[in-house]
Design a protein around this motif. Structure first.
Motif, PDB file in Angstrom:
ATOM      1  N   HIS A  37       0.841  -1.177   0.000  1.00 31.01           N
ATOM      2  CA  HIS A  37       0.000   0.000   0.000  1.00 31.01           C
ATOM      3  C   HIS A  37       0.892   1.248   0.000  1.00 31.01           C
ATOM      4  O   HIS A  37       1.263   1.739   1.056  1.00 31.01           O
ATOM      5  CB  HIS A  37      -0.895   0.022   1.237  1.00 31.01           C
ATOM      6  CG  HIS A  37      -1.814  -1.155   1.346  1.00 31.01           C
ATOM      7  ND1 HIS A  37      -2.758  -1.453   0.387  1.00 31.01           N
ATOM      8  CD2 HIS A  37      -1.929  -2.114   2.298  1.00 31.01           C
ATOM      9  CE1 HIS A  37      -3.428  -2.540   0.753  1.00 31.01           C
ATOM     10  NE2 HIS A  37      -2.939  -2.956   1.904  1.00 31.01           N
ATOM     11  N   PRO A  38       1.234   1.741  -1.165  1.00 32.72           N
ATOM     12  CA  PRO A  38       2.084   2.940  -1.197  1.00 32.72           C
ATOM     13  C   PRO A  38       1.331   4.160  -0.692  1.00 32.72           C
ATOM     14  O   PRO A  38       0.125   4.295  -0.919  1.00 32.72           O
ATOM     15  CB  PRO A  38       2.429   3.081  -2.687  1.00 32.72           C
ATOM     16  CG  PRO A  38       1.294   2.425  -3.392  1.00 32.72           C
ATOM     17  CD  PRO A  38       0.870   1.284  -2.514  1.00 32.72           C
ATOM     18  N   ARG A  39       2.039   5.028  -0.003  1.00 31.13           N
ATOM     19  CA  ARG A  39       1.469   6.312   0.421  1.00 31.13           C
ATOM     20  C   ARG A  39       2.486   7.401   0.148  1.00 31.13           C
ATOM     21  O   ARG A  39       3.689   7.171   0.219  1.00 31.13           O
ATOM     22  CB  ARG A  39       1.116   6.313   1.911  1.00 31.13           C
ATOM     23  CG  ARG A  39      -0.154   5.554   2.248  1.00 31.13           C
ATOM     24  CD  ARG A  39      -0.657   5.980   3.599  1.00 31.13           C
ATOM     25  NE  ARG A  39      -1.605   5.023   4.134  1.00 31.13           N
ATOM     26  CZ  ARG A  39      -2.090   5.078   5.362  1.00 31.13           C
ATOM     27  NH1 ARG A  39      -1.689   6.043   6.178  1.00 31.13           N
ATOM     28  NH2 ARG A  39      -2.958   4.181   5.786  1.00 31.13           N
ATOM     29  N   GLU A  40       1.968   8.582  -0.121  1.00 37.01           N
ATOM     30  CA  GLU A  40       2.833   9.717  -0.413  1.00 37.01           C
ATOM     31  C   GLU A  40       3.300  10.391   0.877  1.00 37.01           C
ATOM     32  O   GLU A  40       2.655  10.303   1.915  1.00 37.01           O
ATOM     33  CB  GLU A  40       2.095  10.736  -1.284  1.00 37.01           C
ATOM     34  CG  GLU A  40       1.674  10.186  -2.635  1.00 37.01           C
ATOM     35  CD  GLU A  40       2.841   9.603  -3.420  1.00 37.01           C
ATOM     36  OE1 GLU A  40       3.825  10.354  -3.641  1.00 37.01           O
ATOM     37  OE2 GLU A  40       2.773   8.426  -3.806  1.00 37.01           O
ATOM     38  N   ALA A  41       4.447  11.066   0.790  1.00 38.38           N
ATOM     39  CA  ALA A  41       5.002  11.774   1.945  1.00 38.38           C
ATOM     40  C   ALA A  41       4.107  12.946   2.326  1.00 38.38           C
ATOM     41  O   ALA A  41       3.328  13.450   1.522  1.00 38.38           O
ATOM     42  CB  ALA A  41       6.411  12.266   1.614  1.00 38.38           C
ATOM     43  N   TRP A  42       4.261  13.375   3.570  1.00 40.50           N
ATOM     44  CA  TRP A  42       3.486  14.510   4.074  1.00 40.50           C
ATOM     45  C   TRP A  42       4.151  15.823   3.659  1.00 40.50           C
ATOM     46  O   TRP A  42       4.582  16.614   4.493  1.00 40.50           O
ATOM     47  CB  TRP A  42       3.362  14.434   5.591  1.00 40.50           C
ATOM     48  CG  TRP A  42       2.599  13.246   6.079  1.00 40.50           C
ATOM     49  CD1 TRP A  42       3.103  12.159   6.725  1.00 40.50           C
ATOM     50  CD2 TRP A  42       1.191  13.028   5.980  1.00 40.50           C
ATOM     51  NE1 TRP A  42       2.110  11.267   7.022  1.00 40.50           N
ATOM     52  CE2 TRP A  42       0.907  11.776   6.579  1.00 40.50           C
ATOM     53  CE3 TRP A  42       0.131  13.763   5.444  1.00 40.50           C
ATOM     54  CZ2 TRP A  42      -0.367  11.254   6.651  1.00 40.50           C
ATOM     55  CZ3 TRP A  42      -1.147  13.231   5.516  1.00 40.50           C
ATOM     56  CH2 TRP A  42      -1.393  11.997   6.118  1.00 40.50           C
TER      57      TRP A  42
END
Length: 315
Positions: A37-42
């Motif tokens: 589950h890739p997520r983008e940086a904040w």
């Protein structure tokens, strides 16, 4: 741009029915909702805070909200949540609404000077959806509350309706305990508008994972998310959405730096990309297990075991 003052305008029930009908889908395609589950940086704007109107118990009618009887609120909630009653949903929003939330959203929109797109996870899949590609064939949610909240904000902020981004996997997350939620996450598809900012909303917020995944889809495709809001949270107040540095420091102190590679391998992204509530949950869990006394390596092994157990239970 012109932002409407407060709530100058009302949601039309026929428009909500049209919107729900337009989001119904047979979902003939389903993206893989198992890891990775890739997520983008904040990255800025980080959506540091989720804006909240009330406590979850007040929204559901289980706690006294002050302005309306609990029994009346409970009936409205049941009708709106389970029977797609848009009139009940709009009345419920009137009861729990805080103008200070709108004030903060107005400030964010005015600072950018561009009409925002108000988006929420839909189609919404109901509680009895299974964690399986062979889940039942229901094509739309019975929950009218997110539709009504998004519509109210579109009027108040002179915003636009999301017409392209859809939720593509049916995970039945409402029934999942917290560890399975890390393993089985929703996914989103659809074109992202790169010229307008997004405001993401929902009826309730727990760990914030679904909205974090939706934000990642938008950011990954060149869009911008300037705010996150929900009608209710268990605390009844604004909470940290993006993971704070202090929370991340606590996470690494407990599990050690090896957590970074472990979480990337098991879930598909670095632990710094968890929401603040997700990361705090992992910290709270660590404080309650016996392995915490044996150091970070033992605690990380306990975490691996717990995820394996969650995976086995949901097969």
């Amino acid at each position: 741009m012109m932002v409407c003052e407060k709530l100058s305008g009302r949601v039309k029930i026929k428009d909500l029915r049209r919107l729900m009908a337009s989001t119904a889908s047979a979902q003939t395609f389903l993206e893989n909702f198992r890891p990775p589950h890739p997520r983008e940086a904040w990255n800025p704007p980080v959506c540091a805070t989720a804006l909240i109107h009330t406590k979850l118990g007040v929204l559901t009618g289980k706690e006294d909200g002050g302005s309306s009887k609990q029994s009346a609120v409970s009936k409205l909630y049941e009708a709106a949540k389970l029977n797609a009653d848009f009139d009940a949903a709009t009345k419920l929003i009137d009861i729990v609404w805080r103008n200070v939330v709108l004030d903060e959203l107005v400030s964010l929109v005015l600072s950018g000077g561009v009409r925002p797109i108000i988006a929420f996870p839909h189609p919404g899949f109901d509680d009895d959806d299974a964690i399986d590609h062979d889940a039942g064939s229901r094509v739309s949610s019975k929950n009218a509350i997110p539709f009504a909240y998004a519509a109210r904000l579109r009027i108040a902020l002179n915003g636009l309706e999301n017409t392209s981004i859809k939720q593509a996997s049916r995970v039945g997350r409402t029934k999942l305990h917290r560890f399975p939620r890390f393993l089985y996450q929703p996914s989103f598809v659809g074109a992202v508008d790169t010229d307008r900012p997004y405001i993401l909303v929902d009826d309730t917020l727990t760990l914030g994972g679904t909205l974090a995944v939706m934000r990642s889809h938008i950011v990954r495709n060149g869009g911008t998310v300037i705010a996150v809001s929900a009608l209710a949270h268990s605390l009844g107040q604004n909470i940290a959405f993006a993971q704070r540095q202090v929370t991340h420091n606590s996470l690494l102190e407990l599990y050690g730096s090896e957590l970074v590679d472990f979480w990337r391998g098991e879930i598909g992204h670095e632990p710094i990309r968890l929401t603040d509530a997700e990361a705090r949950f992992l910290c709270e869990w660590a404080a309650a297990v016996p392995e915490r006394t044996r150091g970070s390596a033992a605690l990380l092994l306990a975490l691996r075991t717990r995820l394996d157990r969650a995976r086995a239970m949901c097969r």
